[in-house]
Design an enzyme around this catalytic site. Structure first.
Site, PDB file in Angstrom:
ATOM      1  CB  CYS A  88      -0.872   0.059   1.251  1.00  0.00           C
ATOM      2  SG  CYS A  88      -2.200  -1.145   1.253  1.00  0.00           S
TER       3      CYS A  88
ATOM      4  N   GLY B 174       0.385  -0.271  -5.036  1.00  0.00           N
ATOM      5  CA  GLY B 174      -0.967  -0.832  -4.977  1.00  0.00           C
ATOM      6  C   GLY B 174      -1.782  -0.364  -6.154  1.00  0.00           C
TER       7      GLY B 174
ATOM      8  CG  ASN C  89       2.564   0.539   3.626  1.00  0.00           C
ATOM      9  OD1 ASN C  89       3.694   0.937   3.426  1.00  0.00           O
ATOM     10  ND2 ASN C  89       2.190  -0.677   3.284  1.00  0.00           N
ATOM     11  N   GLY C  90       0.926  -1.530   5.937  1.00  0.00           N
ATOM     12  CA  GLY C  90       1.481  -2.480   6.895  1.00  0.00           C
ATOM     13  C   GLY C  90       0.459  -3.531   7.234  1.00  0.00           C
TER      14      GLY C  90
ATOM     15  CE1 TYR D 147       8.844  -6.675  -7.627  1.00  0.00           C
ATOM     16  CE2 TYR D 147       7.515  -6.692  -5.640  1.00  0.00           C
ATOM     17  CZ  TYR D 147       7.605  -6.717  -7.010  1.00  0.00           C
ATOM     18  OH  TYR D 147       6.484  -6.779  -7.767  1.00  0.00           O
TER      19      TYR D 147
END
Ligand code: SF4
Length: 483
Positions: free
Chosen positions: A26, A52, A127-128, A267
């Site tokens: 996200c 995302g 985010n997480g 990545y």
């Protein structure tokens, strides 16, 4: 022949479904202190799209009109247009791009989550992945809380809304102290923003400035697109309050050993971002150089599996002295779902995404550099495609160690049974892919390449999980609430 008989049977598939990549998770972006807040947030989300692609949303706070919200399924460019952006008024805005790791892909799960409670409007973008969300959700449900989403993020909203504290900061801090796991989040309480990172700082979150406006972003590349200056990383455990562009540190969560995600460097993050104080491009090049030192091989050319492996392939080529080539061309316009003929060949999905440059490949000894291997499905298809194109030898090099464990901190990875690095030896992987040789970057080599930063979370390689896995230990399946 009738038209029906000439056309192959058509079906749709989520194009990325069996891909060989962990999923982007996200991205969050927020602006305070300018009437262009929503417009800048829209641009920021554009730059964070790689984190995302499933849904996008913005909530702005207008002093007179209150919260203005727009969310939708799809890419930022599909969800927003000029008319929508012009309706999102106010000097504060919060945005989110989402990839759902599990559970339904539905608009109700799109973020920011927005509610109105007794103290006003409250919006949250996260985010997480919280590792005690199931436990908290059960407790809150038993107390009568009604959940509108399948998202772990919503428990934070409920914790704030049910707090008896009269002071807003106390309500926010109380909620943040109740949750465990990974969170880089931004909360909008009326026209006040709160930005926070969990104590270990798994996921990135940075502070920027554009004139009088303060900006919060998952990555620095989104500051660049709006011409904002990078100010600093928001520190692990730090809680900031931002009102009309004025930033104030208002709290600290209980300290813990930092564990920023190494996979952001491998990545997830964009190579033009600075993450954990490091240029992502420079870190990936160093991974590639170290990979070349650890696994040298004679070859005619080096090339990447584009795009996330480009920097690592450059590093490998620089260190080895073997020329870098563009041997695979990636189609950037495939989209999230793809209408495919069901009778197409087994590697059709790989072919849609990548096309080989025959002149570069035929008769050559190839060194293919990839950033990571998850299931091995895409890579296997790629190797078959390279063989079909006339490759003489294929030497596969992976710029990170074998992934052996799932991530519970906000990155979508399959179960251990599906991770090729957990179920196969290195030689079995070589055989499975059908390559002449394979070499993974060592854990020591990866850590050594970025040793001035860190320590990092490396749990997906080592199984050493830094934050307690509360839900897992209670028998819940945490992935069902992960975002
Ligand atoms: Fe990142 Fe892996 Fe740790 Fe998850 S387990 S936070 S992907 S390093």
């Amino acid at each position: 022949m009738s038209l029906d008989r000439r056309l192959p049977m058509l079906g749709t598939l989520p194009f990325d479904a069996p891909d060989d990549r962990p999923r982007e998770e996200c991205g969050v972006f927020a602006v305070s202190g300018t009437d262009s807040a929503a417009r800048l947030t829209f641009l920021g989300l554009y730059a964070l799209q790689h984190r995302g692609q499933e849904s996008a949303g913005i909530v702005s706070m207008d002093r007179e009109l209150g919260a203005q919200s727009h969310k939708g399924m799809g890419l930022v460019s599909e969800v927003f247009d000029e008319e929508v952006i012009s309706r999102l008024t106010g000097d504060t805005a919060l945005g989110h791009v989402r990839y759902s790791t599990a559970g339904p892909s539905a608009l109700r799960n799109a973020q920011p989550v927005l509610v109105n409670y007794r103290h006003g409007d409250l919006a949250l973008a996260h985010n997480g992945n919280l590792t005690n969300a199931c436990e908290l959700r059960e407790e809150l449900s038993a107390q009568g809380a009604i959940f509108q989403t399948d998202s772990d993020t919503e428990v934070v909203i409920h914790l704030i809304a049910r707090s008896r504290d009269e002071n807003e900061i106390d309500r926010v801090m109380g909620a943040l102290r109740s949750i465990t796991g990974a969170f880089s989040l931004v909360l909008e309480a009326g026209d006040t923003l709160y930005a926070a990172r969990d104590s270990r700082g798994f996921r990135p979150l940075v502070l920027g400035r554009r004139g009088d406006a303060a900006v919060v972003s998952s990555e620095t590349c989104a500051l660049d697109i709006i011409g904002a200056d990078f100010v600093r990383d928001i520190e692990p455990g730090e809680v900031l309050k931002i009102r009309h562009g004025v930033v104030e540190a208002v709290g600290r969560l209980e300290p813990a050993t930092p564990a920023p995600c190494m996979f952001e460097l491998v990545y997830f993050s964009r190579p033009d971002s600075t993450v954990w104080g490091l240029s992502v491009d420079a870190a990936r090049r160093e991974f590639g150089r170290q990979l070349a030192r650890e696994h040298p091989v004679d070859g005619d050319c080096v090339f990447s599996v584009p795009d996330s492996s480009n920097s690592a392939a450059l590093g490998y080529a620089e260190e080895s002295g073997i020329p870098l080539e563009l041997a695979l061309i990636r189609n950037h316009y495939v989209g999230r779902t793809f209408i495919h003929p069901t009778q197409a060949g087994r590697d059709f999905k790989v072919r849609v995404k990548y096309n080989p440059v025959a002149e570069v490949i035929a008769g050559k000894r190839l060194i293919v550099v990839d950033d990571s291997l998850v299931r091995g499905t895409t890579s296997r298809g790629l190797v078959r495609m390279l063989r079909d194109t006339g490759a003489r030898e294929i030497h596969f090099r992976v710029a990170s160690p074998p992934i052996r464990f799932p991530c519970y901190y906000g990155v979508d990875m399959p179960t251990r049974e599906e991770l090729i690095g957990a179920t196969h030896s290195i030689d079995e992987i070589r055989e499975h892919l059908g390559v002449d040789s394979i070499g993974y970057l060592s854990l020591e080599g990866m850590a050594g390449a970025v040793e001035d930063s860190g320590p990092f979370c490396d749990a997906c390689w080592t199984g050493s999980y830094q934050a307690p896995l509360v839900d897992l230990e209670l028998g819940h399946e945490p992935a069902s609430f992960s975002y």
